[in-house]
Design a protein around this motif. Structure first.
Motif, PDB file in Angstrom:
ATOM      1  N   PHE A   1       0.831  -1.200   0.000  1.00  0.00           N
ATOM      2  CA  PHE A   1       0.000   0.000   0.000  1.00  0.00           C
ATOM      3  C   PHE A   1       0.848   1.225   0.000  1.00  0.00           C
ATOM      4  CE2 PHE A   1      -3.277  -2.535   2.157  1.00  0.00           C
ATOM      5  CZ  PHE A   1      -4.170  -2.408   1.157  1.00  0.00           C
ATOM      6  N   ASP A   2       1.973   1.078   0.639  1.00  0.00           N
ATOM      7  CA  ASP A   2       2.775   2.253   0.846  1.00  0.00           C
ATOM      8  C   ASP A   2       3.370   2.772  -0.416  1.00  0.00           C
ATOM      9  OD1 ASP A   2       4.285   2.981   3.842  1.00  0.00           O
ATOM     10  OD2 ASP A   2       2.240   2.565   3.402  1.00  0.00           O
ATOM     11  N   GLU A   3       3.245   1.982  -1.460  1.00  0.00           N
ATOM     12  CA  GLU A   3       3.737   2.461  -2.738  1.00  0.00           C
ATOM     13  C   GLU A   3       2.899   3.627  -3.227  1.00  0.00           C
ATOM     14  OE1 GLU A   3       6.584   1.500  -4.015  1.00  0.00           O
ATOM     15  OE2 GLU A   3       6.563   0.678  -2.010  1.00  0.00           O
ATOM     16  N   GLU A   4       1.801   3.870  -2.574  1.00  0.00           N
ATOM     17  CA  GLU A   4       1.011   5.079  -2.769  1.00  0.00           C
ATOM     18  C   GLU A   4       1.859   6.322  -2.682  1.00  0.00           C
ATOM     19  OE1 GLU A   4      -2.374   5.810  -2.768  1.00  0.00           O
ATOM     20  OE2 GLU A   4      -2.731   3.711  -3.096  1.00  0.00           O
ATOM     21  N   ILE A   5       2.928   6.168  -1.939  1.00  0.00           N
ATOM     22  CA  ILE A   5       3.755   7.291  -1.572  1.00  0.00           C
ATOM     23  C   ILE A   5       4.043   8.272  -2.665  1.00  0.00           C
ATOM     24  CG2 ILE A   5       4.945   6.117   0.252  1.00  0.00           C
ATOM     25  CD1 ILE A   5       7.046   5.338  -1.616  1.00  0.00           C
TER      26      ILE A   5
END
Lengths: 144, 469, 143
Positions: free
Chosen positions: C137-141
């Motif tokens: 999810f953190d690839e949302e970054i």
């Protein structure tokens, strides 16, 4: 375990929820909305089905086991938006078409790199959320 | 220019591809090691470029410099990126040789490398937070990976405590943005002098708590021993050698470069907390017998040294903090990787680690300690020098205790307690390679010292209004 | 507006910490969610220096525009909070699956009993593959 009314409502709601999710996705550039919110809404739709019908029934109707692959495709799309400009010699995440140039329109939807990126985010969030829902639903049923 | 983006460009797809593969097999593990090795080389080239030509910059998206997110790397960021990546590389190599039991380990390691590299290379406070969370989430998952009730519980404690710190950090970011109107590190540092002192101190305290938790400083340490004990040795090496760098880097960057006035104001408090940390870590470590428990408490103690160097401040103090934390990260990696290996060569590698922690000359640890002494003498503080001496002596005592306990007993007795067989040549090779680096830096310390000095100068130079004592 | 924000943030943070201190893993997670939302509200509040219409192009006339940066930051922080919560829930679920309980007192009692019974040997390693999904999810970054 669930009443027929709940089942009926849940079944009737799936399609509208997915449409709303898509609407949130494509509205994001002229209005409130984006890929993340769209992904969460779509995942909520799937969650509702899993809660009401159980994982087995939903897995038969929807391709739950492809969820991780969907998430990774989304991640890959996001990466492509980051990397392709860098490989072409521009700054990473370079916006295309350049500011001031009129983009291609489909109705009110503008085809710009940000849309591509948001589609990636949508797939990532949807895929990952469904994968989690699937993983948590899976062993619990047999054990209890 | 794209040298800054290249490591991220390599790690990101690598981690995605590896997430699809089964990390327990040899192939994906080898692929992950190869990617990390390539990134390590790229970062080393970047470090060389930074040393030769000064800080490098890249603005994402081709935006105007004040609008877009800026990737900016100076000597401090580059050296920590190289160090962390090297530690992850050694730990992952060790894990691959030993055999990985969790499917996600290679992928998580690469994601963690992505987070760490990103946070050392960014020049924007909010993207720092984002990369920082990425690295931390991977750390939580790595703690739990491989299963086992104990690991999952340790991961839960780890995650809860550290998340509280992260959210405090986020609140601090909000406050800093409100006070300065920007999130660009250099611009914030320019504006910081105009912040109301009370506000500034409050912000500085939230940052201190956030990074203190990451580093495992004394009042915030309680999560650390249980996590380091529960995880596999190679994961503990990653945490002690790479993840803890976040805390050090954060304290140096936010304390030294962005809020120097607050750092100076709280110097006495920092030295006091550092002293408590050293005393607590050393005394607890002496009371333990289990190798990894001793190492965990010794990490708490060594975080205290960094804090003392920071409390002394100025180019000398900050340079000492950089040099010491580099040496310390290498030592801890070596000790954790060597802690469960049997055989004569492995014991030699472990002994090098012990000597380096104690600060015996032909090792990197000697120069770390020497830099600290230098800073203490420079500050003219007898208590600091005494504390460093006593702390060093204590660390020698507890580390020699475990060396003796582990290696100087009849083989049968040892093997009953620790049924691991003799280390394979590969495992020994990794430990020996790290040991060789530690000795090499001890014999030829010029690069280490030069980088420490350059980092300190760059940090203190960003604050024009700073009054030199 | 500011005092209201301050009060809400304070109440959220307070409730969060109160829940964090409960001996129940699930309440601890709920507490962290509250604390994370207090942090998100702080981010929003830090942009209250200027208020106006929504910062979405096209902007109408010369009306003032609200600070878009804090909104972007809050959105990112929300996403991170989401990812973190799901990791925590997965961990909590892992504990529950192993022990059939999320009550910390009960868990500690069990553990103490086990430790007293014998030097616990390493439990068999089982696969926890669900963890590799969450951090992505953190690839949302990059948004």
């Amino acid at each position: 375990m669930t009443s027929s009314l709940t089942r009926m409502v849940a079944r009737a709601l799936l399609a509208p929820i997915l449409v709303v999710a898509l609407a949130i996705l494509v509205k994001g550039y002229a209005n409130v909305g984006d890929g993340f919110a769209a992904g969460v809404v779509a995942a909520l739709g799937v969650l509702l089905q899993v809660v009401v019908f159980g994982r087995e029934a939903v897995a038969a109707a929807l391709p739950l086991r492809w969820a991780p692959a969907v998430a990774l495709v989304g991640l890959g799309i996001g990466f492509a938006v980051f990397a392709v400009p860098a490989l072409l010699g521009d700054a990473p995440l370079e916006h295309a078409p350049a500011p001031g140039v009129s983009p291609v329109h489909i109705g009110s939807l503008e085809l710009i790199t940000a849309v591509v990126f948001d589609v990636g985010v949508f797939l990532l969030v949807l895929g990952a959320s469904v994968a989690i829902i699937d993983a948590i639903a899976a062993p619990g049923e047999g054990e209890q | 220019m794209s040298l800054i983006a290249a490591p991220l460009l390599l790690l990101w797809p690598g981690a995605i591809v590896l997430a699809l593969l089964d990390g327990r097999r040899r192939g994906p593990g080898a692929l992950a090691v190869a990617i990390l090795a390539a990134v390590f080389v790229l970062l080393a080239v970047l470090l060389a470029a930074v040393v030769a030509r000064g800080p490098q910059e890249l603005v994402a998206g081709g935006w105007a410099p004040d609008v877009g997110i800026r990737l900016r790397v100076d000597a401090l960021g580059a050296v920590f990126a190289v160090l962390s990546c090297g530690v992850l590389l050694a730990s992952l190599l060790q894990a691959v040789i030993t055999g990985i039991h969790a499917r996600a380990t290679p992928s998580l390691t690469l994601f963690m490398a992505l987070g760490l590299t990103g946070l050392f290379l960014t020049g924007d406070i909010f993207s720092f937070y984002v990369f920082f969370e990425l690295a931390m989430i991977c750390a939580y998952a790595l703690t739990a990976a491989g299963g086992g009730d104990r690991r999952v519980r340790a991961a839960f404690t780890f995650a809860v405590v550290n998340l509280l710190g992260s959210f405090l950090f986020l609140i601090g970011i909000g406050a800093l943005y409100r006070a300065t109107g920007t999130l660009e590190m250099a611009a914030v540092a320019q504006q910081a002098a105009t912040i109301d002192p009370n506000t500034g101190l409050l912000i500085a305290v939230t940052f201190f708590v956030a990074f203190g938790i990451k580093l495992g400083l004394f009042p915030f340490h309680f999560w650390l021993p249980s996590v380091y004990l529960a995880v596999a040795p190679h994961v503990a090496a990653m945490f002690a050698g790479a993840l803890a760098n976040i805390g050090t880097y954060g304290l140096l960057r936010f304390g030294g470069a962005i809020l120097p006035a607050e750092l100076e104001l709280s110097s006495a408090a920092l030295i006091a907390i550092g002293a408590l940390s050293i005393a607590y870590g050393a005394l607890q470590a002496i009371a333990r017998r289990d190798t990894r428990e001793v190492l965990a408490y010794s990490s708490i103690g060594h975080a205290g040294y960094v804090l003392i160097a920071l409390g002394i401040g100025g180019p000398v103090g900050i340079g000492a903090a950089v040099i010491f934390s580099i040496a310390n990260a290498l030592n801890k990696t070596l000790l954790f990787l060597g802690s469960e290996l049997r055989g004569r060569l492995a014991a030699t590698a472990f002994l090098v680690g012990v000597l380096s922690v104690a600060g015996v000359p032909p090792t990197a640890g000697f120069f770390g300690k020497a830099a600290l002494f230098d800073a203490g003498i420079d500050a003219g503080s007898i208590t600091t020098v005494t504390l460093l001496f006593v702390g060093g002596a204590l660390s020698f005592v507890y580390l020699f205790q475990i060396y003796q306990h582990d290696r100087w007993r009849p083989r049968a007795e040892r093997e009953r307690e620790m049924p691991t067989g003799a280390a394979s040549p590969g495992q020994r090779g990794v430990a020996l390679a790290v040991a060789a680096i530690v000795v090499l830096l001890g014999l030829w310390p010029e690069p280490l010292l030069a980088i420490g000095e350059q980092a300190a100068q760059e940090i203190t130079a960003t604050t024009p209004g700073r009054a030199e004592p | 507006m500011n005092p209201l924000f301050a009060i809400v943030i304070g109440v959220l943070f307070g409730c969060g910490v109160f829940l964090l201190l409960k001996p129940d893993l699930f309440r601890v997670i709920a507490g962290l969610v509250l604390v994370s939302n207090a942090a998100n509200l702080t981010l929003m509040a830090s942009g209250l220096t200027r208020s106006g219409q929504a910062p979405i192009a096209p902007v109408e006339g010369n009306e003032p525009v609200a600070d878009p940066l804090v909104q972007a930051m809050t959105l990112t922080a929300l996403v991170i909070g989401f990812a973190v919560t799901s990791v925590l829930l997965a961990l909590c679920y892992g504990v529950y699956r192993a022990r059939r309980s999320v009550d910390l007192d009960e868990l500690s009692r069990e553990e103490a009993a086990e430790a007293a019974a014998l030097e616990a040997d390493e439990p068999p390693l089982d696969e926890e593959s669900e963890y590799d999904q969450q951090d992505e999810f953190d690839e949302e970054i990059v948004r």
